[in-house]
Design a protein around this motif. Structure first.
Motif, PDB file in Angstrom:
ATOM      1  N   HIS A  43      22.034  -5.003   6.829  1.00 35.37           N
ATOM      2  CA  HIS A  43      22.759  -3.841   6.297  1.00 35.37           C
ATOM      3  C   HIS A  43      24.266  -4.123   6.305  1.00 35.37           C
ATOM      4  O   HIS A  43      25.083  -3.218   6.485  1.00 35.37           O
ATOM      5  N   ALA A  44      24.625  -5.380   6.103  1.00 37.27           N
ATOM      6  CA  ALA A  44      26.035  -5.794   6.232  1.00 37.27           C
ATOM      7  C   ALA A  44      26.966  -5.016   5.307  1.00 37.27           C
ATOM      8  O   ALA A  44      28.068  -4.621   5.712  1.00 37.27           O
ATOM      9  N   PRO A  77      27.973 -17.615  10.544  1.00 39.42           N
ATOM     10  CA  PRO A  77      28.868 -18.031   9.447  1.00 39.42           C
ATOM     11  C   PRO A  77      28.796 -17.145   8.201  1.00 39.42           C
ATOM     12  O   PRO A  77      29.825 -16.868   7.578  1.00 39.42           O
ATOM     13  N   ASP A  78      27.584 -16.679   7.835  1.00 40.77           N
ATOM     14  CA  ASP A  78      27.486 -15.856   6.625  1.00 40.77           C
ATOM     15  C   ASP A  78      28.183 -14.511   6.818  1.00 40.77           C
ATOM     16  O   ASP A  78      28.840 -14.001   5.902  1.00 40.77           O
ATOM     17  N   LEU A  79      28.070 -13.958   8.036  1.00 43.94           N
ATOM     18  CA  LEU A  79      28.760 -12.694   8.317  1.00 43.94           C
ATOM     19  C   LEU A  79      30.268 -12.917   8.432  1.00 43.94           C
ATOM     20  O   LEU A  79      31.058 -12.058   8.018  1.00 43.94           O
ATOM     21  N   ALA A  80      30.668 -14.062   8.986  1.00 40.79           N
ATOM     22  CA  ALA A  80      32.100 -14.382   9.058  1.00 40.79           C
ATOM     23  C   ALA A  80      32.694 -14.417   7.653  1.00 40.79           C
ATOM     24  O   ALA A  80      33.779 -13.873   7.399  1.00 40.79           O
ATOM     25  N   SER A  81      31.982 -15.049   6.725  1.00 40.68           N
ATOM     26  CA  SER A  81      32.472 -15.131   5.341  1.00 40.68           C
ATOM     27  C   SER A  81      32.592 -13.749   4.711  1.00 40.68           C
ATOM     28  O   SER A  81      33.552 -13.457   3.987  1.00 40.68           O
ATOM     29  N   VAL A  88      39.396  -8.969   6.788  1.00 38.27           N
ATOM     30  CA  VAL A  88      39.499  -8.810   8.244  1.00 38.27           C
ATOM     31  C   VAL A  88      40.560  -9.731   8.852  1.00 38.27           C
ATOM     32  O   VAL A  88      41.120  -9.409   9.899  1.00 38.27           O
ATOM     33  N   VAL A  89      40.848 -10.864   8.221  1.00 37.03           N
ATOM     34  CA  VAL A  89      41.898 -11.739   8.749  1.00 37.03           C
ATOM     35  C   VAL A  89      43.237 -11.005   8.730  1.00 37.03           C
ATOM     36  O   VAL A  89      43.955 -10.942   9.736  1.00 37.03           O
ATOM     37  N   GLU A 117      35.561 -21.963   5.862  1.00 35.05           N
ATOM     38  CA  GLU A 117      36.676 -22.376   4.997  1.00 35.05           C
ATOM     39  C   GLU A 117      37.464 -21.185   4.462  1.00 35.05           C
ATOM     40  O   GLU A 117      38.702 -21.207   4.427  1.00 35.05           O
ATOM     41  N   ALA A 118      36.745 -20.138   4.076  1.00 29.17           N
ATOM     42  CA  ALA A 118      37.431 -18.963   3.530  1.00 29.17           C
ATOM     43  C   ALA A 118      38.352 -18.330   4.565  1.00 29.17           C
ATOM     44  O   ALA A 118      39.446 -17.840   4.230  1.00 29.17           O
ATOM     45  N   GLY A 119      37.939 -18.369   5.827  1.00 32.37           N
ATOM     46  CA  GLY A 119      38.765 -17.815   6.898  1.00 32.37           C
ATOM     47  C   GLY A 119      40.022 -18.626   7.125  1.00 32.37           C
ATOM     48  O   GLY A 119      41.108 -18.068   7.360  1.00 32.37           O
TER      49      GLY A 119
END
Length: 329
Positions: A43-44, A77-81, A88-89, A117-119
């Motif tokens: 439910h992200a 990693p998928d949730l971080a992306s 969020v950064v 990488e996106a982070g």
């Protein structure tokens, strides 16, 4: 009809502080297990936006619990992306200076977000010429200022891990090595820290930046006064050096090597320091700079004391470059 989880997520946006607090505490608890994280991940799109907004909640308890939940979720990693795509950064950078009580948790969140990488790109502000490197500059400044609390844990010590992550990327190394910013110089000066997180982070960051030695050697050597002690002292062994050896070294090395000192126990730090020296020494100007501070003698003495096989191999790799080469090319 809304499921129980969807109702719970809905309460994260309730106008009632009591309901928001009860909801975030349950969500935080869910993120403490792999099963709970998987449930929320399904439910992200519903759960992540309100969690991000709660970083700015007027209640410190609520914003703190939200930070904890985001730290746990961002280990995937998928949730971080997805969190990076939600901004969020930038939100973390804003919140950590508005809410200093959350700084340590938000730095930990950035450690997780810069694993993707996106982070890294978001923290570097890649693509924004006017802003690129601003977030990193702020973090480095806070990292260095907070070192006075070196003996214990402090809010910005884990910036060391963020620096490792961004320096794995070419864009990150470019920002750190830019002479006008002077960021690497500030970071390198933390190399004598007694805090193991800082010390390891600084050494790894220097080593990563040395991957640019083939085209940015001058930007590394411009801080030689700080760089050589950071790299050579951890691999200098235990011995007190002779006056003859020290006479061929600059004061920042000779003074330290004139008396007994604590050995760097972590073999990874010694190995990474040697890998950095090797990358610098692959360049002719780098070898000359190493000879100019009597670096080969330090490596010779350090090798005699070394017992770790991997670290010994790293010494030998540099030795193969220096054999028959006295720096007078």
């Amino acid at each position: 009809m809304a499921t129980e989880l969807e109702e719970l997520i809905g309460f994260l946006s309730s106008p009632s502080p009591q309901l928001r607090k009860a909801a975030i505490e349950i969500v935080q608890g869910l993120t403490g297990s792999d099963e709970g994280i998987q449930t929320l991940a399904s439910h992200a799109s519903l759960a992540l936006p309100p969690l991000c907004r709660l970083l700015f909640d007027s209640s410190l308890d609520i914003s703190s619990a939200s930070a904890d939940a985001l730290i746990n979720l961002s280990q995937a990693p998928d949730l971080a992306s997805k969190l990076v795509s939600l901004g969020v950064v930038a939100a973390s950078m804003e919140a950590m200076y508005k809410r200093p009580e959350l700084a340590q948790k938000l730095v930990m969140l950035l450690v997780n977000l810069t694993q993707v990488e996106a982070g890294v790109n978001a923290l570097l502000q890649v693509g924004d010429e006017k802003m690129e490197g601003l977030y990193v500059s702020k973090l480095v400044r806070s990292f260095c200022r907070s070192s006075s609390a070196d003996s214990g844990e402090n809010a910005f010590e884990h910036v060391a891990s963020v620096l490792i992550n961004i320096s794995k990327a070419e864009a990150g190394r470019r920002v750190l090595l830019e002479p006008k910013r002077g960021l690497l110089k500030q970071v390198v000066r933390q190399s004598d820290s007694t805090n193991p997180i800082r010390k390891k982070g600084v050494c790894s960051t220097i080593r990563n930046c040395c991957f640019e030695a083939d085209n940015q050697l001058q930007n590394l050597l411009i801080i030689a006064e700080y760089l050589w002690p950071a790299l050579l002292l951890p691999v200098s062994g235990k011995k007190i050096y002779s006056e003859e050896d020290r006479s061929k070294m600059p004061p920042e090395l000779s003074n330290v090597l004139s008396h007994e000192r604590e050995v760097v126990e972590d073999p990874e730090i010694r190995q990474e320091a040697l890998e950095a020296i090797y990358m610098i020494s692959m360049q002719e100007a780098g070898r000359k700079a190493l000879w100019a501070v009597n670096g080969p003698r330090i490596l010779q003495v350090g090798y005699e004391d070394e017992e770790d096989p991997k670290v010994m191999e790293a010494y030998e790799q540099i030795g193969s470059l220096l054999v028959g080469n006295d720096g007078a090319e």
